[in-house]
Scaffold this motif. Structure first.
Motif, mmCIF file in Angstrom:
data_model
loop_
_atom_site.group_PDB
_atom_site.id
_atom_site.type_symbol
_atom_site.label_atom_id
_atom_site.label_comp_id
_atom_site.label_asym_id
_atom_site.label_seq_id
_atom_site.Cartn_x
_atom_site.Cartn_y
_atom_site.Cartn_z
ATOM 1 N N MET A 1 -141.906 -25.406 -19.918
ATOM 2 C CA MET A 1 -142.508 -24.410 -19.032
ATOM 3 C C MET A 1 -141.419 -23.457 -18.555
ATOM 4 S SD MET A 1 -144.515 -25.060 -15.465
ATOM 5 C CE MET A 1 -144.683 -23.748 -14.325
ATOM 6 N N PRO A 2 -141.701 -22.157 -18.541
ATOM 7 C CA PRO A 2 -140.712 -21.202 -18.045
ATOM 8 C C PRO A 2 -140.430 -21.444 -16.563
ATOM 9 C CG PRO A 2 -142.613 -20.080 -19.022
ATOM 10 C CD PRO A 2 -142.917 -21.534 -19.004
ATOM 11 N N ALA A 3 -139.278 -20.986 -16.122
ATOM 12 C CA ALA A 3 -138.924 -21.109 -14.710
ATOM 13 C C ALA A 3 -139.898 -20.308 -13.861
ATOM 14 C CB ALA A 3 -137.506 -20.605 -14.491
ATOM 15 N N PRO A 4 -140.275 -20.835 -12.708
ATOM 16 C CA PRO A 4 -141.176 -20.080 -11.833
ATOM 17 C C PRO A 4 -140.476 -18.851 -11.265
ATOM 18 C CG PRO A 4 -140.638 -22.229 -10.865
ATOM 19 C CD PRO A 4 -139.947 -22.151 -12.178
ATOM 20 N N PHE A 5 -141.246 -17.806 -11.028
ATOM 21 C CA PHE A 5 -140.683 -16.618 -10.402
ATOM 22 C C PHE A 5 -140.916 -16.672 -8.906
ATOM 23 C CE2 PHE A 5 -145.025 -15.017 -11.413
ATOM 24 C CZ PHE A 5 -145.418 -14.557 -10.172
ATOM 25 N N HIS A 6 -140.215 -15.819 -8.197
ATOM 26 C CA HIS A 6 -140.393 -15.627 -6.757
ATOM 27 C C HIS A 6 -140.693 -14.147 -6.565
ATOM 28 C CE1 HIS A 6 -139.558 -15.400 -2.439
ATOM 29 N NE2 HIS A 6 -138.843 -14.340 -2.742
ATOM 30 N N LEU A 7 -141.751 -13.853 -5.847
ATOM 31 C CA LEU A 7 -142.123 -12.474 -5.602
ATOM 32 C C LEU A 7 -142.544 -12.335 -4.148
ATOM 33 C CD1 LEU A 7 -142.779 -9.621 -6.754
ATOM 34 C CD2 LEU A 7 -145.084 -10.480 -7.209
ATOM 35 N N ALA A 8 -142.016 -11.323 -3.467
ATOM 36 C CA ALA A 8 -142.404 -11.018 -2.097
ATOM 37 C C ALA A 8 -143.162 -9.701 -2.102
ATOM 38 C CB ALA A 8 -141.174 -10.922 -1.197
ATOM 39 N N ILE A 9 -144.317 -9.677 -1.458
ATOM 40 C CA ILE A 9 -145.145 -8.472 -1.421
ATOM 41 C C ILE A 9 -145.520 -8.129 0.017
ATOM 42 C CG2 ILE A 9 -146.067 -8.831 -3.743
ATOM 43 C CD1 ILE A 9 -148.691 -9.820 -2.352
ATOM 44 N N PRO A 10 -145.769 -6.856 0.292
ATOM 45 C CA PRO A 10 -146.185 -6.461 1.636
ATOM 46 C C PRO A 10 -147.691 -6.646 1.828
ATOM 47 C CG PRO A 10 -145.958 -4.516 0.261
ATOM 48 C CD PRO A 10 -145.548 -5.695 -0.574
ATOM 49 N N VAL A 11 -148.065 -7.023 3.038
ATOM 50 C CA VAL A 11 -149.478 -7.071 3.439
ATOM 51 C C VAL A 11 -149.552 -6.567 4.877
ATOM 52 C CG1 VAL A 11 -150.072 -8.997 1.897
ATOM 53 C CG2 VAL A 11 -149.403 -9.478 4.249
ATOM 54 N N THR A 12 -150.683 -6.017 5.254
ATOM 55 C CA THR A 12 -150.839 -5.489 6.611
ATOM 56 C C THR A 12 -151.568 -6.451 7.549
ATOM 57 O OG1 THR A 12 -152.816 -4.322 5.870
ATOM 58 C CG2 THR A 12 -150.743 -3.066 5.910
ATOM 59 N N GLY A 30 -147.889 -22.627 1.641
ATOM 60 C CA GLY A 30 -146.620 -23.319 1.886
ATOM 61 C C GLY A 30 -146.119 -23.015 3.283
ATOM 62 N N ARG A 31 -144.818 -22.802 3.387
ATOM 63 C CA ARG A 31 -144.212 -22.468 4.683
ATOM 64 C C ARG A 31 -144.770 -21.139 5.171
ATOM 65 N NH1 ARG A 31 -140.536 -24.112 1.171
ATOM 66 N NH2 ARG A 31 -139.938 -21.969 0.686
ATOM 67 N N SER A 32 -144.695 -20.949 6.497
ATOM 68 C CA SER A 32 -145.182 -19.690 7.048
ATOM 69 C C SER A 32 -144.573 -19.444 8.420
ATOM 70 C CB SER A 32 -146.711 -19.702 7.159
ATOM 71 O OG SER A 32 -147.137 -20.675 8.088
ATOM 72 N N SER A 33 -144.708 -18.215 8.880
ATOM 73 C CA SER A 33 -144.326 -17.836 10.233
ATOM 74 C C SER A 33 -145.319 -16.774 10.687
ATOM 75 C CB SER A 33 -142.888 -17.286 10.254
ATOM 76 O OG SER A 33 -142.853 -15.939 9.820
ATOM 77 N N GLU A 34 -145.030 -16.142 11.802
ATOM 78 C CA GLU A 34 -145.893 -15.050 12.255
ATOM 79 C C GLU A 34 -145.698 -13.787 11.420
ATOM 80 O OE1 GLU A 34 -145.327 -14.471 16.436
ATOM 81 O OE2 GLU A 34 -146.076 -16.468 16.931
ATOM 82 N N GLN A 35 -144.694 -13.781 10.530
ATOM 83 C CA GLN A 35 -144.373 -12.607 9.740
ATOM 84 C C GLN A 35 -144.613 -12.771 8.240
ATOM 85 O OE1 GLN A 35 -143.336 -9.543 11.065
ATOM 86 N NE2 GLN A 35 -144.025 -10.586 12.924
ATOM 87 N N TRP A 36 -144.808 -14.001 7.752
ATOM 88 C CA TRP A 36 -144.948 -14.223 6.310
ATOM 89 C C TRP A 36 -145.635 -15.553 6.024
ATOM 90 C CZ3 TRP A 36 -142.456 -18.685 5.033
ATOM 91 C CH2 TRP A 36 -141.409 -19.097 5.850
ATOM 92 N N ILE A 37 -146.160 -15.660 4.789
ATOM 93 C CA ILE A 37 -146.749 -16.909 4.281
ATOM 94 C C ILE A 37 -146.296 -17.073 2.835
ATOM 95 C CG2 ILE A 37 -148.855 -18.199 3.725
ATOM 96 C CD1 ILE A 37 -150.348 -16.446 5.770
ATOM 97 N N ASP A 38 -145.804 -18.283 2.518
ATOM 98 C CA ASP A 38 -145.497 -18.666 1.133
ATOM 99 C C ASP A 38 -146.765 -19.203 0.483
ATOM 100 O OD1 ASP A 38 -142.765 -18.166 1.163
ATOM 101 O OD2 ASP A 38 -142.198 -20.252 1.466
ATOM 102 N N TRP A 39 -146.964 -18.873 -0.801
ATOM 103 C CA TRP A 39 -148.119 -19.367 -1.563
ATOM 104 C C TRP A 39 -147.650 -19.959 -2.880
ATOM 105 C CZ3 TRP A 39 -152.361 -19.442 1.154
ATOM 106 C CH2 TRP A 39 -152.527 -18.513 2.186
ATOM 107 N N ASN A 40 -148.322 -21.008 -3.315
ATOM 108 C CA ASN A 40 -148.148 -21.509 -4.680
ATOM 109 C C ASN A 40 -149.113 -20.698 -5.535
ATOM 110 O OD1 ASN A 40 -148.263 -22.791 -7.143
ATOM 111 N ND2 ASN A 40 -148.355 -24.846 -6.295
ATOM 112 N N PHE A 41 -148.581 -19.661 -6.154
ATOM 113 C CA PHE A 41 -149.375 -18.721 -6.939
ATOM 114 C C PHE A 41 -149.314 -19.148 -8.400
ATOM 115 C CE2 PHE A 41 -149.926 -14.530 -9.056
ATOM 116 C CZ PHE A 41 -151.152 -14.178 -8.517
ATOM 117 N N PHE A 42 -150.181 -20.088 -8.761
ATOM 118 C CA PHE A 42 -150.270 -20.585 -10.133
ATOM 119 C C PHE A 42 -148.914 -21.112 -10.618
ATOM 120 C CE2 PHE A 42 -153.556 -17.496 -9.368
ATOM 121 C CZ PHE A 42 -154.697 -18.140 -9.827
ATOM 122 N N GLY A 43 -148.234 -21.864 -9.733
ATOM 123 C CA GLY A 43 -146.944 -22.463 -10.065
ATOM 124 C C GLY A 43 -145.747 -21.593 -9.749
ATOM 125 N N HIS A 44 -145.970 -20.422 -9.164
ATOM 126 C CA HIS A 44 -144.890 -19.513 -8.811
ATOM 127 C C HIS A 44 -144.914 -19.283 -7.304
ATOM 128 C CE1 HIS A 44 -144.423 -18.716 -13.072
ATOM 129 N NE2 HIS A 44 -145.738 -18.613 -13.116
#
Length: 138
Positions: A1-12, A30-44
């Motif tokens: 399996m290829p290495a998972p990527f990491h991508l940060a995107i803006p949301v309002t 996954g982890r989160s704060s008042e400013q961001w949320i981590d997601w398991n996006f199909f293994g990435h």
């Protein structure tokens, strides 16, 4: 399996992002704060970062006579998972930028693809190849 990527995107709005990525797309939160949320996006790792406003986007590019949004991101799924996701989104009455179809049919790189926008306007593409060796074929 290829290495998972990491991508940060803006949301309002993180609640809207949670409804879309956690609810509709069924991504594990996954982890989160008042400013961001981590997601398991199909293994990435996808991180939705809260911003006051979205950046201005360029116009689309023409691919296979379709207006493909730029920029966009997404994943390559196997064909069965791609069809299941497309069916789930259709039954959920999700609005598509480009509805699910077979691109480059009968040609090198034939693939199933569709595009949609998240609530913040980020464009996502989901694709699949009946023949996965066609992923980088020329």
């Amino acid at each position: 399996m290829p290495a998972p990527f990491h991508l940060a995107i803006p949301v309002t709005n993180l609640a809207d992002a949670e409804g879309f990525y956690g609810g509709l797309m069924k991504c594990e939160k996954g982890r989160s704060s008042e400013q961001w949320i981590d997601w398991n996006f199909f293994g990435h790792q996808l991180v939705t970062h809260l911003v006051a406003e979205m950046p201005k986007l360029p116009g689309p590019n023409d691919v296979d006579s379709k207006a493909v949004p730029v920029p966009h991101f997404g994943v390559v799924l196997n064909m069965a998972d791609w069809r299941a996701l497309a069916d789930n989104l259709i039954s959920s009455k999700q609005r598509f930028v480009i509805e699910p179809y077979i691109r480059f049919e009968g040609k090198v790189g034939e693939q199933g693809t569709f595009f949609l926008l998240d609530p913040a306007g980020n464009a996502l593409e989901f694709k699949a190849f009946a023949d996965e060796t066609q992923l980088f074929a020329k």
